[in-house]
Design a protein around this motif. Sequence first.
Motif, mmCIF file in Angstrom:
data_model
loop_
_atom_site.group_PDB
_atom_site.id
_atom_site.type_symbol
_atom_site.label_atom_id
_atom_site.label_comp_id
_atom_site.label_asym_id
_atom_site.label_seq_id
_atom_site.Cartn_x
_atom_site.Cartn_y
_atom_site.Cartn_z
ATOM 1 N N SER A 40 24.775 40.548 40.201
ATOM 2 C CA SER A 40 25.442 41.149 39.043
ATOM 3 C C SER A 40 25.829 40.060 38.040
ATOM 4 O O SER A 40 25.903 38.881 38.398
ATOM 5 N N PRO A 41 26.091 40.435 36.771
ATOM 6 C CA PRO A 41 26.498 39.428 35.780
ATOM 7 C C PRO A 41 27.747 38.673 36.233
ATOM 8 O O PRO A 41 28.699 39.257 36.743
ATOM 9 N N GLY A 42 27.735 37.356 36.026
ATOM 10 C CA GLY A 42 28.895 36.531 36.325
ATOM 11 C C GLY A 42 29.067 36.167 37.782
ATOM 12 O O GLY A 42 30.106 35.623 38.170
ATOM 13 N N MET A 43 28.066 36.435 38.628
ATOM 14 C CA MET A 43 28.194 36.162 40.067
ATOM 15 C C MET A 43 27.675 34.781 40.478
ATOM 16 O O MET A 43 27.796 34.395 41.626
ATOM 17 N N GLY A 44 27.076 34.049 39.533
ATOM 18 C CA GLY A 44 26.647 32.693 39.859
ATOM 19 C C GLY A 44 25.157 32.530 40.067
ATOM 20 O O GLY A 44 24.733 31.571 40.708
ATOM 21 N N LYS A 45 24.337 33.434 39.506
ATOM 22 C CA LYS A 45 22.881 33.342 39.679
ATOM 23 C C LYS A 45 22.324 32.080 39.037
ATOM 24 O O LYS A 45 21.542 31.345 39.652
ATOM 25 N N THR A 46 22.726 31.834 37.785
ATOM 26 C CA THR A 46 22.196 30.673 37.070
ATOM 27 C C THR A 46 22.654 29.372 37.717
ATOM 28 O O THR A 46 21.896 28.389 37.764
ATOM 29 N N THR A 47 23.871 29.352 38.242
ATOM 30 C CA THR A 47 24.372 28.154 38.924
ATOM 31 C C THR A 47 23.508 27.844 40.146
ATOM 32 O O THR A 47 23.158 26.685 40.405
ATOM 33 N N PHE A 48 23.136 28.896 40.907
ATOM 34 C CA PHE A 48 22.276 28.687 42.075
ATOM 35 C C PHE A 48 20.875 28.253 41.645
ATOM 36 O O PHE A 48 20.278 27.359 42.259
ATOM 37 N N ALA A 49 20.341 28.877 40.591
ATOM 38 C CA ALA A 49 19.012 28.501 40.095
ATOM 39 C C ALA A 49 19.002 27.044 39.650
ATOM 40 O O ALA A 49 18.027 26.313 39.870
#
Length: 498
Positions: free
Chosen positions: A250-259
């Motif tokens: 979901s938005p704001g859950m940290g997807k980009t940080t993990f990527a």
Amino acid sequence: MVDKSALLQGFSRHVEKGDIVGNVLIHRALLSQLERDAREGLISGEIALDEIDKLKEFSEKYLFSLQVVGNAGGNPDEEIRRYCAERGCIIVTADDMQKRVCEFMNIGYVFIEPLQDSFSLDKFFDENTMSVHLKEDSIPKAKKGRPGSWQFVNLSEIPITSMEIKRIASEIISDIKYIKNSFIEIERKGSTIVQLGNYRVVITRPPLSDGWEITVTKPVTRKSLEEYGLSDKLIERLRERAEGILIAGSPGMGKTTFAQALAEYYMKLGKIVKTIESPRDMHLPPDITQYSKNYAEVGELHDILLLSRPDYTVYDEMRNDEDFRLYIDLRLAGIGMIGVVHATTPIDAIHRFLSRVDLGTIPGILDTVIFISNGEVDKVFSLEMTVRVPLGMREADLARPVVEVKDFLTDSVEYEIYVFGEQTMIVPVSKTKTNSVEQKITRAINIAIPDADVKYENGEYVVTIPKTEISKYNRRVTTKLKKLEKKHNIRIRIRLGE
């Protein structure tokens, strides 16, 4: 004479401070361009026109002349240089290119630098601030905490006015030239997206929004892959096998940080890594090239990536058909892909591919789905293709290609994907139902054959009977099993054991 860059840089502040004195000229070609920009909803046009209004106000206050000169039409920068070359006036600019051309043409110029007290977004942020939300006539707010655990905090008790928020927008635009890694990423009618150092800024205005609004986000955490505490099994898959990776959440859950962490992990393994972003939002080492989808056509990015031959490409924020098609095409071409998508569940992320590609190619495009929740890896799916009768179907001639979506850590099938008629079905494999049916079959068979074993395999229930007890398999047991098959719409197969 001022050009557009000087107006966006906040020329009036230099006049107010007394750094620049003298009469001010505005060329009609520039005024015409700013009017067109403002009518088209471009924020930079309106900001520049507001700056001219300030200069008009200051001309009366500080007793200097503000004149509109020249003829409308043509390229404003060229017309400004021509006018000043003919009349010997000085160009005030904040544009490096304008400065260089003036030097070449021997035209006098003043190059303005940002003021020392120039606006800084840092004053809105502390170490826990994820984003700042400013809207005219509303109280400024900040989102503080970390992905999955945050709260809104008021930054003031006084609503921000339209004039204040326009001033902030003007200062953001003017700071672009003087902060490293800063640029206008997208400018459309009513909206502007800016990358200002580590900040991503979204500015909207009427008629797109019901008032001026500025949203500023900044990465709070920067994690390495080791900090996620991933299992050795998953680390091994990421290192050895995974080439079609989907990061969902979901938005704001940290997807980009993990990527971002995954991209750096592959870089440290000696892989060539590139990213496609819109806008560029990741903060990565110089060894990783970041491409913006806003400055290149999809075909151009496709050609660049195929010719540069990266080992992995991170595709951040996949949204539309064009994004998915490029991901699919690059993956089928043999490039390792890491896609980032919004999804509330991991299966929803897979579902977004089903309408865009044939079922048979899904496992080749997606082999690992990583679901992020509250900044941590919550679920990992692997996808495999097999040919068998789907769960719930009984006839052998109904066998078909089935994509098994498995929990990667337990290797248990959680979903089946197959084509039924002309429709692609995603069927959850209920563990509760499976276990319940297994228990019923076990009870039915163990009354007569205590050592018989029941397991669910490849869409059917397999009853393994030891050779020494096969004589106990009689008509009564057969009747019970057939009733269970009919009642639960399942298939039961008898297998002879050791």
